[in-house]
Design a protein around this motif. Structure first.
Motif, PDB file in Angstrom:
ATOM      1  N   TRP A   1      44.748 -90.734  67.982  1.00  0.00           N
ATOM      2  CA  TRP A   1      45.086 -91.913  67.107  1.00  0.00           C
ATOM      3  C   TRP A   1      45.776 -93.145  67.710  1.00  0.00           C
ATOM      4  N   PHE A   2      46.447 -92.820  68.542  1.00  0.00           N
ATOM      5  CA  PHE A   2      46.869 -94.095  69.725  1.00  0.00           C
ATOM      6  C   PHE A   2      45.932 -94.748  70.233  1.00  0.00           C
ATOM      7  N   ALA A   3      44.758 -94.054  70.795  1.00  0.00           N
ATOM      8  CA  ALA A   3      43.520 -94.645  71.488  1.00  0.00           C
ATOM      9  C   ALA A   3      42.895 -95.490  70.179  1.00  0.00           C
ATOM     10  N   ILE A   4      42.695 -94.964  68.872  1.00  0.00           N
ATOM     11  CA  ILE A   4      42.094 -95.601  68.005  1.00  0.00           C
ATOM     12  C   ILE A   4      42.801 -97.086  67.692  1.00  0.00           C
ATOM     13  N   LEU A   5      44.100 -96.792  67.566  1.00  0.00           N
ATOM     14  CA  LEU A   5      45.145 -98.194  67.301  1.00  0.00           C
ATOM     15  C   LEU A   5      44.802 -99.080  68.347  1.00  0.00           C
ATOM     16  N   ILE A   6      44.870 -98.628  69.615  1.00  0.00           N
ATOM     17  CA  ILE A   6      44.755 -99.560  70.640  1.00  0.00           C
ATOM     18  C   ILE A   6      43.368-100.107  70.601  1.00  0.00           C
ATOM     19  N   GLY A   7      42.367 -99.363  70.496  1.00  0.00           N
ATOM     20  CA  GLY A   7      40.895 -99.797  70.178  1.00  0.00           C
ATOM     21  C   GLY A   7      40.941-100.755  69.179  1.00  0.00           C
ATOM     22  N   SER A   8      41.398-100.539  68.005  1.00  0.00           N
ATOM     23  CA  SER A   8      41.407-101.408  66.982  1.00  0.00           C
ATOM     24  C   SER A   8      41.875-102.790  67.001  1.00  0.00           C
ATOM     25  N   ILE A   9      42.805-102.818  67.874  1.00  0.00           N
ATOM     26  CA  ILE A   9      43.782-104.014  68.191  1.00  0.00           C
ATOM     27  C   ILE A   9      42.647-104.896  69.024  1.00  0.00           C
ATOM     28  N   ILE A  10      42.085-104.181  70.055  1.00  0.00           N
ATOM     29  CA  ILE A  10      41.308-104.983  70.830  1.00  0.00           C
ATOM     30  C   ILE A  10      40.257-105.694  70.051  1.00  0.00           C
ATOM     31  N   ILE A  11      39.431-104.710  69.227  1.00  0.00           N
ATOM     32  CA  ILE A  11      38.254-105.357  68.359  1.00  0.00           C
ATOM     33  C   ILE A  11      38.815-106.287  67.637  1.00  0.00           C
ATOM     34  N   LYS A  12      40.142-106.228  67.106  1.00  0.00           N
ATOM     35  CA  LYS A  12      40.381-107.424  66.027  1.00  0.00           C
ATOM     36  C   LYS A  12      40.711-108.631  67.032  1.00  0.00           C
ATOM     37  N   LEU A  13      41.317-108.466  68.141  1.00  0.00           N
ATOM     38  CA  LEU A  13      41.426-109.606  69.115  1.00  0.00           C
ATOM     39  C   LEU A  13      40.198-110.266  69.742  1.00  0.00           C
ATOM     40  N   THR A  14      39.349-109.315  70.282  1.00  0.00           N
ATOM     41  CA  THR A  14      38.111-109.767  70.829  1.00  0.00           C
ATOM     42  C   THR A  14      36.689-109.728  69.953  1.00  0.00           C
ATOM     43  N   GLY A  15      36.670-109.055  68.832  1.00  0.00           N
ATOM     44  CA  GLY A  15      35.477-108.794  68.405  1.00  0.00           C
ATOM     45  C   GLY A  15      34.487-108.157  69.107  1.00  0.00           C
ATOM     46  N   TRP A  16      34.917-107.065  69.900  1.00  0.00           N
ATOM     47  CA  TRP A  16      34.011-106.264  70.710  1.00  0.00           C
ATOM     48  C   TRP A  16      33.772-104.984  69.749  1.00  0.00           C
TER      49      TRP A  16
END
Ligand SMILES: [Zn+2]
Ligand SMILES: [Zn+2]
Ligand SMILES: [Zn+2]
Length: 298
Positions: free
Chosen positions: A163-178
């Motif tokens: 879940w931490f991995a998904i949390l970090i991933g979703s923050i990166i998606i939010k910031l970059t749109g990747w």
């Protein structure tokens, strides 16, 4: 006396209640995840939902099959119903295997053509997942530290990391749109599920294929039995496990020709105790005499 199969194991009555609570919580959370996964269009969340579906089935089958497994032996199942619990583990593994194939099948096209996901929704679901699994870990820490309990706790901690991995991933998606990060995360979850499935299948198949129980040392047992006064030979040792915990063994013990009945009773009693020390719950020992031809073994 000396009949180990007549003794009963005591069971912790609190275990079933804790399992029931865990089942309801896991089942509810799995449904929330599936809805959240569809809503956010996130394969990573859906992958974790499949993982948690596996956890729910594992707990559910443990609840149902453990009840069957404690049923007394009868004329149809002379060893009792213990192996039914292994059947539950097999069912869970097969569900997770199919789930992982679906994840991989759905995630790879998204790697090639990434689809937009709702990163904010993913973030909230990840926070919920961390809180939910974290509480489960803390609850278990209060309980007794049995081997199975430890394994469940380790598993839940791995889930928290997921879940931490998904949390970090979703923050990166939010910031970059990747958006390609989402299918990558779901493939990581699938790899984690498959790793555990193959690990579990290995021990499940060892039970079904009648492999020797873990850490059983036949040659050490043989030399200890040979050390009993009056025993001249040990052969035809067979041992297997019903469910990974309850082990069965049979062997032939050759004794001196002139042994008296009292000596035979003593030899068998010592042999049964020694076999029990090796973790065997249900031994069957056949006594044979020197110069007697054993027609069972080649
Ligand atoms: Zn008996
Ligand atoms: Zn899990
Ligand atoms: Zn024999």
């Amino acid at each position: 006396m000396g009949h180990y199969h007549h003794t009963k194991e005591k069971k912790d009555p609190g275990v079933r209640k804790r399992l029931k609570v865990a089942f309801v919580l896991n089942f509810s959370f799995t449904i929330i995840e599936f809805i959240g996964g569809v809503y956010t269009n996130s394969m990573a969340i859906i992958s974790d939902a499949i993982h948690d579906l596996g956890d729910t089935v594992a707990i559910g089958s443990a609840l149902w099959l453990e009840k069957v497994a404690t049923k007394k032996r009868d004329s149809k199942y002379t060893y009792g119903y213990k192996r039914f619990s292994t059947l539950g583990a097999l069912l869970t593994s097969l569900i997770l295997l199919v789930g992982s194939v679906i994840i991989i099948y759905e995630a790879i096209p998204r790697l090639i053509a990434p689809q937009p996901v709702l990163a904010m929704g993913m973030m909230w679901l990840a926070v919920l997942g961390i809180v939910f699994n974290g509480i489960a870990v803390l609850r278990l820490r209060g309980g007794n530290a049995s081997l199975n309990n430890r394994a469940v706790m380790l598993h839940l901690m791995e889930d928290v990391f997921g879940w931490f991995a998904i949390l970090i991933g979703s923050i990166i998606i939010k910031l970059t749109g990747w958006y390609w990060i989402d299918p990558i995360l779901s493939l990581v979850v699938a790899a984690y599920i498959l790793f555990n499935v193959f690990k579990n299948l290995r021990s499940i198949l060892r039970v079904f294929l009648q492999s020797v129980p873990d850490n059983f040392d036949a040659s050490k047992l043989e030399s200890e039995l040979l050390a009993i006064n009056g025993v001249t030979e040990v052969h035809d040792i067979h041992t297997w496990t019903m469910d990974g915990n309850y082990h069965v063994l049979s062997l032939h013990l050759v004794v001196e020709h002139h042994s008296t009945i009292e000596q035979l009773i003593q030899i068998r009693s010592i042999a049964n105790a020694k076999v029990k020390d090796f973790g065997i719950h249900h031994p069957t020992i056949a006594l044979e005499f020197e110069n007697e031809k054993c027609d069972i073994c080649e």
